[in-house]
Design an enzyme around this catalytic site. Structure first.
Site, PDB file in Angstrom:
ATOM      1  N   HIS A   1      15.202 -47.198  71.442  1.00  0.00           N
ATOM      2  CA  HIS A   1      15.875 -46.023  70.881  1.00  0.00           C
ATOM      3  C   HIS A   1      16.540 -46.442  69.558  1.00  0.00           C
ATOM      4  O   HIS A   1      16.987 -47.586  69.429  1.00  0.00           O
ATOM      5  CB  HIS A   1      16.931 -45.500  71.873  1.00  0.00           C
ATOM      6  CG  HIS A   1      17.507 -44.179  71.464  1.00  0.00           C
ATOM      7  ND1 HIS A   1      18.460 -44.073  70.475  1.00  0.00           N
ATOM      8  CD2 HIS A   1      17.248 -42.912  71.866  1.00  0.00           C
ATOM      9  CE1 HIS A   1      18.772 -42.791  70.302  1.00  0.00           C
ATOM     10  NE2 HIS A   1      18.038 -42.069  71.137  1.00  0.00           N
TER      11      HIS A   1
ATOM     12  N   GLU B   1      11.248 -39.801  67.453  1.00  0.00           N
ATOM     13  CA  GLU B   1      12.625 -39.352  67.220  1.00  0.00           C
ATOM     14  C   GLU B   1      13.034 -39.643  65.773  1.00  0.00           C
ATOM     15  O   GLU B   1      13.507 -40.746  65.470  1.00  0.00           O
ATOM     16  CB  GLU B   1      13.590 -40.082  68.155  1.00  0.00           C
ATOM     17  CG  GLU B   1      13.437 -39.732  69.605  1.00  0.00           C
ATOM     18  CD  GLU B   1      14.778 -39.887  70.342  1.00  0.00           C
ATOM     19  OE1 GLU B   1      15.361 -38.859  70.709  1.00  0.00           O
ATOM     20  OE2 GLU B   1      15.232 -41.019  70.503  1.00  0.00           O
TER      21      GLU B   1
HETATM   22  P1  PGA Z   1      20.258 -35.308  70.638  1.00  0.00           P
HETATM   23  O1  PGA Z   1      19.864 -36.839  70.971  1.00  0.00           O
HETATM   24  O2  PGA Z   1      19.430 -34.429  71.516  1.00  0.00           O
HETATM   25  O3  PGA Z   1      21.713 -35.216  70.927  1.00  0.00           O
HETATM   26  O4  PGA Z   1      19.941 -35.104  69.184  1.00  0.00           O
HETATM   27  C1  PGA Z   1      18.521 -37.180  71.189  1.00  0.00           C
HETATM   28  C2  PGA Z   1      18.369 -38.675  71.369  1.00  0.00           C
HETATM   29  O5  PGA Z   1      18.984 -39.455  70.630  1.00  0.00           O
HETATM   30  O6  PGA Z   1      17.620 -39.137  72.263  1.00  0.00           O
END
Ligand code: PGA
Length: 254
Positions: free
Chosen positions: A98, A168
């Protein structure tokens, strides 16, 4: 049809075991009346310290996920959590790389080792990739390709179907708005093309790509229908049981 996937990333929340139990019980309750589609995987990822408690209270058709893993099974590694420990308490999936872990030191090489460890231990790795920003010349495509290539460098072709790629874009995490579905779709196609470049023709069929970054119950329909993804990873809205359950409801109907 690929399985649909919802990953609830609780991050460093909540602050106590008592609150973690309240949260999982509320999620169970709120989602009780939803007829969860058979082809939908819901993976709840609490902080490691609450995994054991949540494991005992999670709905039996939901999966338990960890937010990170160490790449060795045993040994002297102060502060780390081994795959065997995670399996022992019922974890079946792990978020790997992540951006918030990459931000404190996880390089693509470390991510590659963690992915390999997950597969060796029958844990589903959810590998995150994403650019910090988008430049007008499209340099972020090169960055994404490199991130993916190095992170997958220890993964065999035959294991591709066991991994989930979470796209992401860092700039869309924790914001008011998600990335628009057209751009999510374009990037999903690019990531799949990169898989073909690495592993050969037809191999992208085996890979699941999900999207994360400010997903909510208002944008979920468009992301799922037009983003070319088969799931999402949700941060903030996974901590609000009513909002989370709305997302589950919408995805269950798609
Ligand atoms: P968020 O976070 O939905 O609060 O933008 C997503 C993540 O970092 O996995």
């Amino acid at each position: 049809m690929k399985r649909k996937i919802i990953v609830a990333n609780w991050k460093m929340n909540p602050v106590s075991s008592k609150e973690a139990l309240i949260l999982i019980n509320k999620i169970n309750q709120e989602t009780k009346s939803i007829k969860k589609a058979k082809d939908l995987d819901i993976i709840i990822c609490p902080p490691a310290i609450f995994l054991s408690d949540v494991s005992k209270n999670i709905k039996s058709n939901y999966k338990l996920g960890a937010q990170d893993i160490f790449w060795q099974n045993d040994g002297s590694f102060t502060g780390e959590i081994s795959p065997k420990m995670l399996k022992e308490i019922g974890v079946s999936a792990v978020i790997v790389g992540h951006s918030e872990r990459r931000g404190v030191g996880d390089s693509d090489e470390i991510v590659a080792k963690k992915l390999q460890t997950c597969l060796a231990n029958n844990l589903t790795p959810i590998i995150c990739v994403g650019e910090k920003e988008r430049d007008s010349e499209g340099k972020y495509f090169g960055l994404l390709a490199n991130q993916l290539k190095t992170s997958l460098s220890l993964i065999k072709k035959s294991d591709l179907k066991k991994i989930v790629i979470a796209y992401e874009p860092i700039w869309a995490i924790g914001k008011k708005e998600a990335m628009n579905s057209r751009d999510i779709n374009e990037t999903t196609i690019f990531l799949k093309k990169t898989i073909v470049d690495i592993y050969g023709k037809g191999m992208s069929e085996n890979v699941s790509v999900i999207y994360g970054g400010s997903v909510n119950f208002e944008n979920i329909d468009s992301i799922m229908k037009d983003g070319g993804v088969n799931g999402v990873i949700i941060g903030r809205q996974s901590l609000i049981p009513s909002d989370f359950s709305e997302i589950v409801k919408i995805i269950s109907k798609i």
